[in-house]
Write a protein that holds these residues in place. Structure first.
Motif, mmCIF file in Angstrom:
data_model
loop_
_atom_site.group_PDB
_atom_site.id
_atom_site.type_symbol
_atom_site.label_atom_id
_atom_site.label_comp_id
_atom_site.label_asym_id
_atom_site.label_seq_id
_atom_site.Cartn_x
_atom_site.Cartn_y
_atom_site.Cartn_z
ATOM 1 N N LEU A 44 52.817 47.039 34.201
ATOM 2 C CA LEU A 44 52.969 46.175 35.350
ATOM 3 C C LEU A 44 52.485 44.440 34.892
ATOM 4 N N PHE A 45 52.724 43.844 35.750
ATOM 5 C CA PHE A 45 52.404 42.307 35.620
ATOM 6 C C PHE A 45 51.542 42.173 36.871
ATOM 7 N N CYS A 46 50.808 40.949 37.013
ATOM 8 C CA CYS A 46 50.214 40.611 38.079
ATOM 9 C C CYS A 46 50.582 39.254 38.587
ATOM 10 N N VAL A 47 50.451 38.876 39.911
ATOM 11 C CA VAL A 47 50.221 37.501 40.376
ATOM 12 C C VAL A 47 48.754 37.500 40.760
ATOM 13 N N VAL A 48 48.128 36.392 40.619
ATOM 14 C CA VAL A 48 47.014 36.157 40.860
ATOM 15 C C VAL A 48 46.805 35.513 42.015
ATOM 16 N N LYS A 49 46.115 35.896 42.998
ATOM 17 C CA LYS A 49 46.153 35.399 44.570
ATOM 18 C C LYS A 49 44.996 34.532 44.959
ATOM 19 N N GLU A 50 43.880 35.292 44.370
ATOM 20 C CA GLU A 50 42.716 34.527 44.543
ATOM 21 C C GLU A 50 41.652 34.729 43.197
ATOM 22 N N GLY A 51 40.814 33.908 42.899
ATOM 23 C CA GLY A 51 39.793 34.205 41.753
ATOM 24 C C GLY A 51 40.399 33.513 40.331
ATOM 25 N N TRP A 52 39.747 33.860 39.536
ATOM 26 C CA TRP A 52 40.105 33.502 37.970
ATOM 27 C C TRP A 52 40.272 34.673 37.469
ATOM 28 N N ALA A 53 41.146 34.722 36.334
ATOM 29 C CA ALA A 53 41.097 35.755 35.332
ATOM 30 C C ALA A 53 41.427 35.189 33.913
ATOM 31 N N TYR A 54 40.969 35.976 32.873
ATOM 32 C CA TYR A 54 41.189 35.622 31.599
ATOM 33 C C TYR A 54 41.806 36.590 30.680
ATOM 34 N N SER A 55 42.854 36.308 29.819
ATOM 35 C CA SER A 55 43.266 37.053 28.685
ATOM 36 C C SER A 55 42.329 37.067 27.502
ATOM 37 N N TYR A 56 42.077 38.021 26.736
ATOM 38 C CA TYR A 56 41.458 37.933 25.615
ATOM 39 C C TYR A 56 41.644 38.787 24.554
ATOM 40 N N ARG A 57 40.945 38.797 23.381
ATOM 41 C CA ARG A 57 41.239 39.840 22.005
ATOM 42 C C ARG A 57 39.722 40.252 21.684
ATOM 43 N N ASN A 58 39.524 41.086 21.485
ATOM 44 C CA ASN A 58 38.085 41.356 20.865
ATOM 45 C C ASN A 58 38.480 41.737 19.301
ATOM 46 N N LEU A 59 37.522 41.099 18.554
ATOM 47 C CA LEU A 59 37.964 40.959 17.316
ATOM 48 C C LEU A 59 37.161 41.814 16.433
ATOM 49 N N GLY A 60 37.657 42.405 15.310
ATOM 50 C CA GLY A 60 36.900 43.125 14.398
ATOM 51 C C GLY A 60 35.616 42.700 13.924
ATOM 52 N N ASN A 61 35.544 41.488 13.948
ATOM 53 C CA ASN A 61 34.177 40.769 13.218
ATOM 54 C C ASN A 61 33.008 40.821 14.517
ATOM 55 N N GLY A 62 33.345 41.262 15.698
ATOM 56 C CA GLY A 62 32.340 41.301 17.077
ATOM 57 C C GLY A 62 32.772 40.317 17.791
ATOM 58 N N SER A 63 33.505 39.381 17.451
ATOM 59 C CA SER A 63 33.561 38.089 18.312
ATOM 60 C C SER A 63 34.756 38.407 19.481
ATOM 61 N N MET A 64 34.869 37.305 20.271
ATOM 62 C CA MET A 64 36.035 37.388 21.175
ATOM 63 C C MET A 64 36.710 36.143 21.253
ATOM 64 N N GLN A 65 38.063 36.176 21.270
ATOM 65 C CA GLN A 65 39.005 35.084 21.552
ATOM 66 C C GLN A 65 39.590 35.166 22.646
ATOM 67 N N ILE A 66 39.171 34.168 23.781
ATOM 68 C CA ILE A 66 39.781 34.122 25.137
ATOM 69 C C ILE A 66 40.930 33.347 24.940
ATOM 70 N N LEU A 67 42.110 33.835 25.174
ATOM 71 C CA LEU A 67 43.550 33.379 24.887
ATOM 72 C C LEU A 67 43.873 32.207 26.288
ATOM 73 N N LYS A 68 43.447 32.860 27.475
ATOM 74 C CA LYS A 68 43.931 31.903 28.350
ATOM 75 C C LYS A 68 43.363 32.252 29.759
ATOM 76 N N VAL A 69 42.965 31.076 30.658
ATOM 77 C CA VAL A 69 42.276 31.207 31.938
ATOM 78 C C VAL A 69 43.525 31.098 32.923
ATOM 79 N N TYR A 70 43.642 32.097 33.659
ATOM 80 C CA TYR A 70 44.486 32.227 34.721
ATOM 81 C C TYR A 70 43.874 31.825 36.057
ATOM 82 N N LEU A 71 44.619 30.942 36.954
ATOM 83 C CA LEU A 71 44.213 30.534 38.103
ATOM 84 C C LEU A 71 44.982 31.091 39.364
ATOM 85 N N PRO A 72 44.681 30.967 40.400
ATOM 86 C CA PRO A 72 45.662 31.366 41.507
ATOM 87 C C PRO A 72 47.055 30.705 41.489
ATOM 88 N N GLY A 73 47.950 31.681 41.574
ATOM 89 C CA GLY A 73 49.413 31.311 41.593
ATOM 90 C C GLY A 73 49.887 31.611 40.234
#
Lengths: 251, 251
Positions: free
Chosen positions: B51-80
DNA sequence: GGGTGTCTATAACATAAGTTATGAATAACT
DNA sequence: AGTTATTCATAACTTATGTTATAGACACCC
């Protein structure tokens, strides 16, 4: 190298069962092949978006020239790739595109694309899936730029090229022609040309990459894949079940 | 915050002239609102794409957890915003998605999306244009990660948020609520949390950014825009003429 | 075929950003 | 209210990468 070879034969598309009309639509995008020479700019940043291109021979890259004098190469295009879909839905180009070496491209228009969309939703969703996959490669580079060191970025870049070239039959003895200069590789990876050279030396000393002018060999591709923990999800070309069901439905 | 508010009202779409069927199709994607809480994971990397989602309230983010222990946030999603279109055409998620703060999302299925594609090519091309625009923002971040220093990355990030929030009416007195921690901002910009703090201090000392816990103010947004040479092509939401012609044709 | 320019390798040095550490401020919990 | 856990600011130190410089190798051109 036609789209039929890439989009379709690769498992995207209808698993070898394209309708004649779909085939005609797809081939219709490649009716105007045009010879282009190394360094030739296909379009500049901010130019009007009027057409897209299938790369038939040669390599190209999209780039942004930045205010601070540097350049960021966004993506390297190989034969069988479609250039310009990034700009779909925009009035002006977000990035320039130039040829790396001599080649042949087939331009096609917005109109042709819309025709295709109107006539074959299944084919349209295929093209979209292809575009999304290209974007996924960009995302993967974003991850590497953000969180990995120079040697990992370079190794990943080379390994990705290796996989993409393998797919179009351009790998021989684990080696391939590499028309990019170290400066250009640096512009793609966010590194200085000097550091690219250093990093190549380092990978060479570790026996992971051999390079001689415009030729690169990966003596042990698997070792390289392990080094970069290559995530091949984004290069996998099968479509999800829901997608295939949709395509069957449409025909 | 519905898609009608964002996709359509923003000039994408049919300039206020959506057909009743198109409206119904769009609203159909938002029939199942669901409350979600801060930190909640909507899906993990490599999970099945259902499935997919419409954000109606709040913020979300997409991310990748990496092998070296760090994280990369790809995108911040806002309402709409629509989450997950990145995975369209893939069997497995390329990135995880989590909520930053409490909110409401409306999930919809592959099937719903295909229905929409089948029934309204015009609306489909709108959704695609929206997706392409989101990808363009990612590309812009790629450029910043590759070729700009920390203070420029942060300034750009904040200014982009500012513009996006302005569009959904979430800016007051040049300020906005900022639920991201400095650590998370670092994960988005490829910087350490410590350096994000340093960089905030620097921008504060230069009078460009005021920050107080979860609130950020940009006293002089234009100065910030100049600092980052903000390229607003990719945030411009008008569609090219060819596109509009196509949409008229389809109705 | 000798000049000219581009590409590459390597070294020496400069600097932005990472790392580790610590204390203060704030938020969360009981 | 007191305790605990996050978050943030700042400092001291380390390191990866950028910068500048130089020289050799190769490609290109008249």
């Amino acid at each position: 190298m036609t789209l039929l070879d890439t989009v379709v034969m690769r498992g995207l598309g209808l698993h070898g069962a394209l309708s004649p009309e779909d085939k005609a639509l797809l081939l219709g995008l490649e009716l105007n092949p045009k010879r282009v020479s190394a360094g030739e700019v296909l379009w500049q940043e901010a130019a009007d978006v009027d057409l897209f291109c299938v790369v038939k021979e040669g390599w190209a890259y999209s780039y942004r020239n930045l205010g601070n004098g540097s350049m960021q190469i966004l993506k390297v295009y190989l034969p069988g790739d479609i250039i310009g879909m990034r700009d779909f839905g925009f009035s002006r180009r977000l990035a320039g595109v130039a040829m790396i070496n001599d080649g042949v491209v087939s331009p096609f228009t917005y109109q042709q694309l819309f025709d295709l969309f109107g006539h074959s939703p299944a084919l349209a969703s295929c093209l979209i899936a292809t575009t999304v996959r290209q974007q996924a490669m960009l995302t993967e580079r974003l991850v590497y730029l953000g969180r990995y060191a120079a040697h990992e970025r370079l190794a990943h870049f080379l390994y990705e090229l290796y996989l993409r070239l393998q797919r179009i039959g351009a790998i021989e003895d684990n080696g391939f022609a590499m028309p990019l200069s170290q400066e250009q590789i640096g512009d793609a990876l966010g590194l200085s040309a000097v550091h690219v050279s250093r990093t190549f030396s380092m990978l060479r000393d570790e026996g992971l990459v051999q390079r001689d002018r415009q030729h690169v060999a990966l003596p042990d591709p698997d070792a390289l894949a392990r080094l970069v923990e290559f995530n091949d999800t984004y290069i996998d070309e099968s479509l999800p079940p829901a997608f295939q069901a949709f395509q069957k439905l449409e025909r």
